[in-house]
Design an enzyme around this catalytic site. Structure first.
Site, short mmCIF file in Angstrom:
data_model
loop_
_atom_site.label_atom_id
_atom_site.label_comp_id
_atom_site.label_asym_id
_atom_site.label_seq_id
_atom_site.Cartn_x
_atom_site.Cartn_y
_atom_site.Cartn_z
N LYS A 78 0.85 -1.20 0.00
CA LYS A 78 0.00 0.00 0.00
C LYS A 78 0.88 1.24 0.00
CE LYS A 78 -3.76 2.08 2.74
NZ LYS A 78 -4.57 1.95 3.97
N SER A 153 -9.49 1.81 3.08
CA SER A 153 -8.62 2.56 2.20
C SER A 153 -7.59 1.70 1.47
CB SER A 153 -7.89 3.64 3.01
OG SER A 153 -7.10 3.04 4.02
N SER A 177 -9.54 -0.57 7.38
CA SER A 177 -9.03 -0.45 6.01
C SER A 177 -8.29 -1.66 5.46
CB SER A 177 -8.13 0.77 5.88
OG SER A 177 -8.92 1.91 5.76
#
Ligand code: GLN
Length: 490
Positions: A78, A153, A177
């Site tokens: 990420k 996210s 997330s």
């Protein structure tokens, strides 16, 4: 079977037996990304050259006799976790052009284990959101249905994993997330206990809630990744000194524990099956609980009475911490600088142009909650609610080993559906936030599909440092049902 469809464990077995090389495996995934990511947009940056170089090194290490479960395995990261020399954007314009001079501890650990890093995945700006639509760059699509969001996210990481563009990925979970996008994409996502994984080199959103976690295609693969990234780090003062168990072996119940899940006590909190949920989600979670019972678990109704305060408490504490953490982006030290007439004006212009709407909203909420005169009424109250929520869990874990709930109230929603309504978007994490507030661990794993063939997630929670019991329950459920074997058509 095409190489990209292998699980991490299967890919490792082929590498170990010398049937494929890491260079071949990595190239297969890079080729897949080149084609499929045009539709899915999971990656912000693909580091193809670095990946091939790392794959070559992994192959050489194996020839020299080294063996680890991640040696030569391609993984995605990420874009809120630093890899030295590779841009970190956090999905924000304000970091455009920023290249970190150091790597996160989790990256050092992955590299030491020989993992191949494919690139950086899309995220809601500074991890604030539940759909990746808050990324300043583009929206990632759900591999199960391109009109749907992948969740967020860590939506880029979840979409990369379920889209067969990485064997596993790292995300970060502040309020859901990792688990929520894993649920939306039919993947497994672990939120480790607070302090289990070092946050050094993870860009801070809300420091008392943030935790890095793995996303993978099944429980065992996620456990393997967790085992590599977990452990004490002197660079993170909140990181736990507790020894790291063997999570891979831990997925299996110990000899003598009896068959299936005999003796396991599973709590079902009434507060998590609320009216207004998508009926198919409620039904799938009920079926999953029945399956756990069939496997021998004892189902015990419990109450977590302060659950209703989780969302309001989270949306005071997380923005308060974010408003402090994001003060450093002032146009002087990182990325974007919009020059004004003087220093104050330069700060103002840089922040106004660099931050998107959701981040600005959070900074305003947080600054307001922390204002002199309001602190007691908001921030302090929220911290008290947080304590009550933690005590609910403490009491529950005296009676049960794990708690089973839905991960989300609905399956993946349509792109654009919730963008005009931040409160609706916040509700996507209503079942995941409590775990971060309490600092406990848990995961989401697939437990069925809705009538649109979209994946549904089952959330299993465990006490602090209770990862092994959660993995055991999840692994047994997965073996008994096989939902994780379903693949998006693509
Ligand atoms: N959706 C929640 C938020 O927007 C959680 C995000 C996260 O876990 N990073 O804050």
């Amino acid at each position: 079977m095409p190489l990209h469809d292998l699980t991490l464990e299967q890919a490792h077995a082929l590498l170990q037996r010398g049937e494929i090389s890491s260079v071949e495996l990595t190239q297969a995934l890079l080729d897949r990304i080149a084609v499929k990511d045009k539709e899915i947009s999971a990656y912000l940056t693909v580091t193809a050259e670095g990946a091939i170089a790392a794959a070559r090194q992994a192959d050489a290490r194996r020839v020299a006799g080294e063996e680890t479960p991640l040696l030569g395995i391609p993984i995605a990261i990420k874009d809120i976790i630093h890899i030295r020399g590779v841009p970190t954007t956090c999905g924000s314009r304000i970091l455009e052009g920023f290249v970190p001079a150091f790597s996160a501890t989790v990256i050092h650990r992955l590299q030491a284990a020989g993992a191949v890093l494919l690139g950086k995945t899309n995220t809601d700006e500074f991890a604030m959101g539940s759909s990746t639509e808050n990324s300043a760059y583009f929206t990632t699509r759900n591999p199960w249905s391109l009109e749907r969001v992948p969740g967020g996210s860590s939506g880029g990481s979840a979409a990369a994993v379920s889209g067969r563009m990485a064997f596993a990925a790292l995300g970060s979970d502040t309020g859901g997330s990792v688990r929520q996008p894993a649920a939306f994409c039919g993947a497994v996502g672990i939120k480790p206990t607070y302090g289990r994984v070092s946050r050094y080199g993870l860009v801070a959103f809300a420091s008392s809630l943030d935790q890095i976690g793995p996303i993978a295609r099944n429980v065992m693969d996620a456990a393997i990744l967790l085992g590599v990234i977990a452990g004490h780090d002197p660079r993170d003062s909140t990181s736990s000194k507790a020894p790291v168990p063997d999570y891979q072996a831990g997925c299996w119940r110990p000899a003598g524990a009896g068959d299936g899940l005999n003796g396991l006590r599973v709590g079902t909190p009434a507060e998590y099956l609320v009216p207004g949920m998508q009926p198919r989600v409620t039904a799938a979670v009920r079926e999953a609980i029945a399956t756990l019972e069939k496997l021998g678990a004892e189902i015990i109704e419990i109450s977590l009475p302060h659950t209703k305060y989780a969302l309001p408490a989270y949306y005071l504490i997380a923005p308060a911490e974010a408003s402090a953490n994001l003060a450093r982006y002032d146009g002087m030290r990182y990325g974007l600088r919009v020059l004004g007439q003087d220093v104050g004006n330069t700060y103002e212009q840089t922040r106004a142009q660099g931050f998107g709407a959701e981040v600005t909203r959070r900074i305003m909420l947080g600054t307001f909650a922390l204002r002199a005169g309001y602190y007691d009424a908001y921030y302090l109250k929220a911290q008290k609610a947080r304590t009550l929520i933690r005590q609910d869990f403490d009491a529950a874990f005296e009676r049960v080993d794990v708690i089973a709930t839905p991960t989300t109230p609905t399956t993946a929603f349509r792109v654009g559906e919730k963008m005009d309504n931040p409160l609706e978007m916040y509700l996507a994490d209503v079942f995941t936030l409590s775990m971060n507030l309490a600092g406990i661990c848990g995961l989401s794993l697939p437990c069925g599909f809705d009538d649109q063939s979209l994946p549904i997630g089952l959330q299993l929670m465990g006490p602090a440092l209770g990862e092994v019991v959660v993995l055991q329950a999840a692994h047994a459920y997965e073996q008994a049902t096989g939902w994780h074997k379903e693949r998006p058509a693509l």
